[in-house]
Design an enzyme around this catalytic site. Structure first.
Site, PDB file in Angstrom:
ATOM      1  N   GLY A   1       0.829  -1.207   0.000  1.00 41.76           N
ATOM      2  CA  GLY A   1       0.000   0.000   0.000  1.00 41.76           C
ATOM      3  C   GLY A   1       0.859   1.251   0.000  1.00 41.76           C
ATOM      4  O   GLY A   1       2.065   1.208   0.253  1.00 41.76           O
TER       5      GLY A   1
ATOM      6  N   ASN B   1     -12.978  -5.221  11.647  1.00 41.87           N
ATOM      7  CA  ASN B   1     -12.152  -6.219  10.972  1.00 41.87           C
ATOM      8  C   ASN B   1     -10.691  -5.879  11.250  1.00 41.87           C
ATOM      9  O   ASN B   1     -10.234  -4.775  10.979  1.00 41.87           O
ATOM     10  CB  ASN B   1     -12.445  -6.136   9.462  1.00 41.87           C
ATOM     11  CG  ASN B   1     -11.445  -6.910   8.639  1.00 41.87           C
ATOM     12  OD1 ASN B   1     -10.955  -7.952   9.073  1.00 41.87           O
ATOM     13  ND2 ASN B   1     -11.135  -6.393   7.449  1.00 41.87           N
TER      14      ASN B   1
ATOM     15  N   LYS C   1       5.018   3.128   4.323  1.00 40.56           N
ATOM     16  CA  LYS C   1       4.539   3.119   5.713  1.00 40.56           C
ATOM     17  C   LYS C   1       5.155   1.978   6.510  1.00 40.56           C
ATOM     18  O   LYS C   1       5.569   2.164   7.655  1.00 40.56           O
ATOM     19  CB  LYS C   1       3.012   2.978   5.708  1.00 40.56           C
ATOM     20  CG  LYS C   1       2.429   2.801   7.086  1.00 40.56           C
ATOM     21  CD  LYS C   1       0.921   2.796   7.047  1.00 40.56           C
ATOM     22  CE  LYS C   1       0.350   1.506   6.506  1.00 40.56           C
ATOM     23  NZ  LYS C   1      -1.122   1.501   6.545  1.00 40.56           N
TER      24      LYS C   1
ATOM     25  N   ARG D   1      -1.676   8.168   4.489  1.00 45.07           N
ATOM     26  CA  ARG D   1      -2.009   8.894   5.722  1.00 45.07           C
ATOM     27  C   ARG D   1      -0.788   9.151   6.606  1.00 45.07           C
ATOM     28  O   ARG D   1      -0.852   9.923   7.550  1.00 45.07           O
ATOM     29  CB  ARG D   1      -3.095   8.124   6.500  1.00 45.07           C
ATOM     30  CG  ARG D   1      -4.451   8.155   5.815  1.00 45.07           C
ATOM     31  CD  ARG D   1      -5.413   7.117   6.375  1.00 45.07           C
ATOM     32  NE  ARG D   1      -5.211   5.803   5.768  1.00 45.07           N
ATOM     33  CZ  ARG D   1      -5.902   4.712   6.108  1.00 45.07           C
ATOM     34  NH1 ARG D   1      -6.832   4.780   7.050  1.00 45.07           N
ATOM     35  NH2 ARG D   1      -5.675   3.557   5.510  1.00 45.07           N
TER      36      ARG D   1
ATOM     37  N   ASN E   1      46.408   6.856  34.751  1.00 44.62           N
ATOM     38  CA  ASN E   1      45.577   7.933  35.280  1.00 44.62           C
ATOM     39  C   ASN E   1      45.640   9.124  34.330  1.00 44.62           C
ATOM     40  O   ASN E   1      46.710   9.694  34.109  1.00 44.62           O
ATOM     41  CB  ASN E   1      46.095   8.333  36.671  1.00 44.62           C
ATOM     42  CG  ASN E   1      45.099   9.224  37.378  1.00 44.62           C
ATOM     43  OD1 ASN E   1      44.283   9.888  36.737  1.00 44.62           O
ATOM     44  ND2 ASN E   1      45.149   9.249  38.690  1.00 44.62           N
TER      45      ASN E   1
END
Ligand code: UD1
Ligand code: CA
Length: 479
Positions: free
Chosen positions: A29, A190, A40, A33, A398
């Site tokens: 798809g 659904n 997506k 949106r 150190n």
């Protein structure tokens, strides 16, 4: 009495083979949106692309094959899924003409497949393998050609509505865009997960038209066609709607991410990890955390990070693709990326460990210290305000406050080597390439440009001049 030997061999019946299932994932798809340049289904949630959750759930439930329908952005979808399992395959839907059309584009790829096909929308990242398994066995027990997953939502929004007949059987699915105002009131939706017998699928799906608000071939119209042919359609109403919520826009994306982070936190807590505030702790799906580790609020663990047992992390700390051994403590507000921390290391607060930092056991890295491509030996310390880049530091070293490895000459990077038991006085610069040999001392405020021999003292700073009573004399002059 002696036992009589027998020549009769036990008969072996072949084990009944579990019936195989193919899974079809719809991922072609456009995802309009989302308002995104990307497909997506590649948008990440808790460190994993959306579609990977669906594919991984299908693999985990024992699918013999997982076929993913991809569209025009197929390459990025393929890349997001990867080829880590040979059961994964792809087929192409040339144009996004609807979910039914997407299934039809898989017909060739599914040639010869028989039995049940499990179809799942690719935008259901919260779906669990156990749910798919339970759903499949429900479908097989019922013996109907099509079973679908439904859920009851207080706000059914843009979901397809389940229309039931006077017998409360599923009669059809109506998409929100096509629903009458009465149908819109229906709360049972659904979920986009279907078990269908392949011998009923394609011949009936070819009868579906595109006479609807979106002009698409809806997979959901298969229900009505089967019903017309007097075939039965069953529904499996999922009691946990959160798990079957689709992701269509950025709000739903954020909501699904939240669900997945909370699920991961729950899993970790069940495995013996303490999390003070699960709501404000963000652990990616693939991260591993050992027992008795404590995560403070605002901890973000990303990528393939592995944290050992008995560690304390945070608050506000971000760790990306790094490995921490047991008993490591990372205090407040640190950023750690692609680093390795040995047993009992303590880092922070406010430290920045960049890629290829490799700290041996018991190393101490304190506040406002940055490391990059540096290997630091057992028990060495850089406790305050230092930059250690492209360095190799031995054990028991150190590094004083404000020490800087000057690793970059404007063109190339150079290496600094500090051998075991070296002491670097505060505010020193080590101009690379340079080596301080075993046990040597560098006096505070030195700019070291030449190698320092073992067990010697190097001081490279202006000598101090004291002019006695200078201030008093100046004051007198001014009068
Ligand atoms: C779909 C269902 C709806 C259900 C909802 C559940 C249809 C017609 N509607 O609606 O009943 O409530 O899912 O989340 O099926 N896709 C393709 N090719 C296409 C179109 C879509 O592969 O041409 C894929 C998408 O990538 C997506 C999935 O199918 O992963 C669902 O498509 P989407 O557009 O999100 O359908 P919904 O409108 O959510
Ligand atoms: Ca959807």
């Amino acid at each position: 009495m002696a036992t009589r030997k027998t020549s009769i061999k036990p008969t072996h019946f072949p084990e009944p083979r579990p019936r195989e299932v193919s899974v079809l994932v719809l991922a072609a798809g456009e995802g309009k949106r989302m308002l995104s340049r990307h497909s997506k289904v590649v948008h990440p949630l808790a460190g994993k692309p959306m579609v990977r959750y669906v594919v991984d759930a299908a693999l985990a439930m024992g699918a013999s094959r997982v076929l993913v329908v991809v569209g025009s952005r197929g390459e990025e979808v393929k890349a997001a899924i990867g080829a880590h399992d040979k059961r994964i395959g792809f087929c192409v839907q040339e144009r996004p003409l609807g979910t039914g059309h997407a299934v039809l584009s898989a017909e060739k790829a599914l040639k010869g497949a028989e039995g049940t096909l499990l179809i799942v929308n690719g935008d259901l990242p919260s779906l669990r393998a156990e749910t798919l398994q339970g759903f499949l066995s429900t479908h097989r027990q019922s013996g109907v050609p099509l079973t679908l997953v439904t859920a009851v939502l207080s706000d059914p929004g843009s979901y397809g509505r389940i229309v039931r007949n006077y017998n409360s059987e599923v009669a059809r699915i109506v998409e929100a865009t096509d629903a009458s105002s009465e149908e819109k009131q229906i709360k049972e939706i659904n979920a986009g997960i279907y078990c269908v017998e392949i011998d009923h699928l394609f011949k009936n799906l070819k009868l579906v038209g595109a006479n609807n608000a979106q002009g698409e071939v809806y997979l959901t119209d298969l229900v009505e066609i089967l019903k017309k042919n007097h075939a039965k359609v069953a529904a499996y109403c999922h009691p946990e709607p959160e798990e079957v919520l689709g992701v269509n826009n950025r709000r739903e994306h954020a909501r699904a991410a939240k669900t997945l982070f909370l699920r991961k936190a729950a899993e970790l807590m069940d495995a013996g990890v303490s999390i003070l505030d699960p709501d404000g702790t963000y652990v990616d799906a693939d991260v591993k955390v050992g027992r008795d580790t404590l995560l403070y609020p605002g901890t973000i663990l990303e990528g393939d990070t592995i944290i050992g047992e008995g560690c304390r992390i945070g608050p506000g700390t971000r760790i990306v693709s790094s490995t921490l051994a047991n008993g490591v403590e990372v205090l407040d507000y640190c950023v750690i990326r692609q680093a390795r921390l040995g047993r009992g290391v303590r880092v922070g607060p406010f430290a920045h460990l960049r890629p290829e930092t490799d700290l041996a056991e018991e190393v101490r890295i304190g506040n406002f210290v940055e490391t990059k491509k540096s290997k630091i030996g057992r028990g060495s310390k850089a406790n305050h305000l230092a930059y250690l880049g492209d360095s190799e530091i031995g054990a028991g070293v150190n590094v004083g406050a404000g020490t800087i490895t000057c690793n970059y000459d404007g063109e190339k990077k150079h290496k600094t080597v500090l051998e075991d038991d070296v002491f670097i006085g505060s505010d020193s610069q080590l101009v690379a390439p340079v080596k301080v040999h075993r046990g040597a001392y560098v006096g505070a405020g030195s700019t070291i440009t030449k190698d320092v021999p073992p067990y010697s003292l190097a001081i490279a700073r202006g000598r101090q001049v004291v002019v006695e009573n200078w201030v008093k004399r100046r004051k007198k002059k001014r009068r």
